[in-house]
Design an enzyme around this catalytic site. Structure first.
Site, short mmCIF file in Angstrom:
data_model
loop_
_atom_site.label_atom_id
_atom_site.label_comp_id
_atom_site.label_asym_id
_atom_site.label_seq_id
_atom_site.Cartn_x
_atom_site.Cartn_y
_atom_site.Cartn_z
N PHE A 111 33.94 14.74 40.92
CA PHE A 111 33.92 15.20 39.34
C PHE A 111 32.49 15.74 38.76
O PHE A 111 32.75 16.71 37.90
CB PHE A 111 34.11 14.04 38.38
CG PHE A 111 33.35 13.03 37.91
CD1 PHE A 111 32.63 12.19 38.88
CD2 PHE A 111 32.49 13.40 36.64
CE1 PHE A 111 31.43 11.45 38.50
CE2 PHE A 111 31.35 12.49 36.42
CZ PHE A 111 30.85 11.61 37.34
N LYS A 112 31.42 15.50 39.63
CA LYS A 112 30.06 15.98 39.19
C LYS A 112 30.35 17.64 39.30
O LYS A 112 29.46 18.10 38.37
CB LYS A 112 29.14 15.39 40.13
CG LYS A 112 29.12 13.80 39.90
CD LYS A 112 27.93 13.20 40.63
CE LYS A 112 27.83 11.85 40.33
NZ LYS A 112 28.91 10.99 40.99
N ASP A 113 31.10 18.24 39.83
CA ASP A 113 31.28 19.80 39.72
C ASP A 113 31.51 20.22 38.24
O ASP A 113 31.10 21.30 37.89
CB ASP A 113 32.30 20.20 40.65
CG ASP A 113 32.10 20.13 42.05
OD1 ASP A 113 30.86 19.94 42.45
OD2 ASP A 113 33.12 19.84 42.89
N THR A 146 26.29 13.75 43.62
CA THR A 146 25.66 14.69 42.83
C THR A 146 24.83 15.52 43.55
O THR A 146 24.69 16.80 43.23
CB THR A 146 24.52 13.93 41.90
OG1 THR A 146 25.17 12.88 41.17
CG2 THR A 146 23.56 14.62 40.95
#
Ligand code: PLP
Length: 494
Positions: A111-113, A146
């Site tokens: 999800f960090k994208d 991350t």
């Protein structure tokens, strides 16, 4: 008055949104928070007709008022394009009694994208706005996801460098390989002996090291952060909560205005804090469910008001949540003190010195937006299997933690629940395969991928397929004490 940002540790330290993005961490060691909660006019019947990108413009504009709508649209279009394998960017899928907001369709499968594919564009614009010609050096501690995601975003971005530190034995084989094969001459990666907290603590010290900062200034460089302590990471994440709700309304799954719960697999408390802001601007969320793995320091905090990191550290199947010091909790603490920076500073000092603090009963009353619980390793594994057997839907261990905890509350509160699905099962193939087959596998991650493919109803992303045979570009392995020297060497500081 326009919305600005102030430090949680010094009310006099007030900066614009673009300056807060450039700085990352405030110079006094605090985190930037908006000076007010913006007034949003969320008409979900209308929002239901908009695309992810269109909703992003509206929501980000609220929190980043010194960016024009044109500037934001430009950043958003460049960030949310075909890099995402789903054109909805974050599709909402119904499975097993919950709704899954799939946040893993970006280039690194986590999800960090979502935030890190836009942060470099926001930073570039922020530098222009503030007439800064300094090279921006991103320092990042990563629990696995991350680091890769930030490097993908910043690789070969002009006038930037990125240095990533990860715990040598705290990331999955695929996560490690993703980082070590990173291309881009402005990227550096070093393995740290120790865990994520050691790396994150040291990175914070580097930010506040006056000697180092002076050296940086002499070399026309400045540090910033791609961790979720940077508001440039939090703001783009508020968007998908709004998006999720708009899709529930659009598909008729809920009535406009009906309350929902959202379950968030939590580590550094960044993702769920974005949800807190989403609730504050009017997304009808009754409870944000803070789901932890066996490193359940947050569960204890929400249930007792004591934060205590003095406890065993477990390496789990959801490594991106193996964290005992959740940085972003400082922002929530600040709100619980009614924005009292003295009290916030005192509590954070106690955390730093003794590894623990206790909030007052009055502060504890402010926790009603949240529920919290955790999933043991066995429960996580069972949840992966059950989802597959019952719904033919394969989830990763982080998402399974959030599912397991959501189910504990669904028995008590009959609300529609959105589970944030933070990683693709292909990112953790060995654990997922083991859970589905109910037996240990000797297959390492890469060997397990092929077998896992037959259970997952989606093709293996190309980036993962190639990974095993991609050249390793980074080999550094250092102790936490050597991080300062490493940074000076990489940056050629004189
Ligand atoms: C980073 C991460 C989390 C935790 O998110 P926070 O914002 O740190 O709370 C959960 N799941 C995955 C897959 C992650 O990469």
């Amino acid at each position: 008055m326009a919305l600005l940002y102030k430090s949680t540790r010094d009310p006099e330290n007030v900066v614009s949104a673009s300056q807060a993005i450039l700085q990352g961490l405030a110079i006094d060691g605090g985190l930037y928070v908006p000076t007010e909660i913006p007034k949003a006019d969320l008409d979900f019947a209308k929002l239901a007709r908009l695309s992810y990108q269109e909703i992003a413009v509206q929501i980000m504009q609220l929190f980043l008022p010194d960016f024009s709508q044109e500037e934001l649209s430009e950043c958003i279009e460049q960030a949310y394009d075909q890099k995402f394998e789903d054109k909805e960017i974050t599709p909402l899928v119904k499975a097993g009694g919950q709704y899954y907001l799939e946040l893993f369709h970006g280039s690194t499968l986590a999800f960090k994208d979502i935030a890190l594919s836009i942060l470099p564009y926001l930073m570039k614009k922020a530098a222009q706005k503030n007439h800064s010609d300094k090279e921006i050096v991103i320092l990042t501690a990563t629990s696995g996801d991350t680091g890769k995601s930030a490097m993908e975003g910043f690789a070969n971005v002009e006038n930037t460098q990125i240095i990533v530190f990860y715990p040598e034995n705290g990331v999955s084989p695929i996560q490690k390989r993703q980082m070590l094969t990173q291309k881009g001459k402005n990227t550096s990666v070093a393995a740290i002996e120790g865990n994520f907290d050691d790396a994150q603590t040291k990175v914070k010290q580097l930010f506040n090291d006056e000697n180092l900062r002076a050296k940086m200034a002499r070399n026309n460089k400045v540090f910033s952060s791609a961790n979720s302590i940077n508001i440039g990471r939090l703001v783009p994440q508020i968007v998908y909560y709004v998006y999720a709700y708009s899709r529930l309304v659009k598909s008729g799954e809920i009535k406009n205005g009906e309350e929902i719960n959202v379950s968030v697999p939590t580590g550094n408390f960044g993702n769920i804090l974005a949800g807190f802001y989403a609730k504050k601007i009017g997304v009808p969320i009754r409870h944000l469910i803070c789901a932890s793995n066996q490193n359940n320091v947050l569960t204890d905090f929400f249930q007792t008001g004591n934060y205590d990191r003095n406890r065993p550290f477990y390496v789990t199947s959801s490594p991106s949540m193996d964290i005992l010091v959740s940085s972003n909790l400082e922002r929530l603490i600040f709100y619980l003190t009614k924005e009292d920076s003295k009290q916030t500073t005192k509590l954070m000092k106690e955390l730093n010195e003794n590894g623990k603090y206790t909030i007052t009963p009055k502060m504890k009353e402010g926790l009603t937006d949240f529920l919290a619980d955790f999933a043991r390793e066995k429960e996580t594994e069972q949840t992966v299997r059950k989802m597959y057997e019952k719904s033919n839907y394969v989830i990763d261990p982080h998402t399974a933690v959030a599912t397991c905890v959501a189910e504990k509350y669904q028995e008590k509160e009959e609300l529609s629940t959105v589970v944030l699905s933070t990683a693709s099962p292909y990112k953790f193939p060995q654990s997922v395969l083991q859970a589905i087959k109910k037996q240990a596998t000797t297959k390492e991650d890469f060997a397990a991928l092929e077998e896992l493919k037959q259970y997952v109803n989606r093709p293996l992303p190309e980036s993962i397929q190639e990974l095993e045979h991609t050249k390793i570009n980074h080999k550094a392995k250092i102790s936490a004490e050597q991080m300062t020297a490493y940074v000076e060497k990489v940056l050629n500081l004189s």
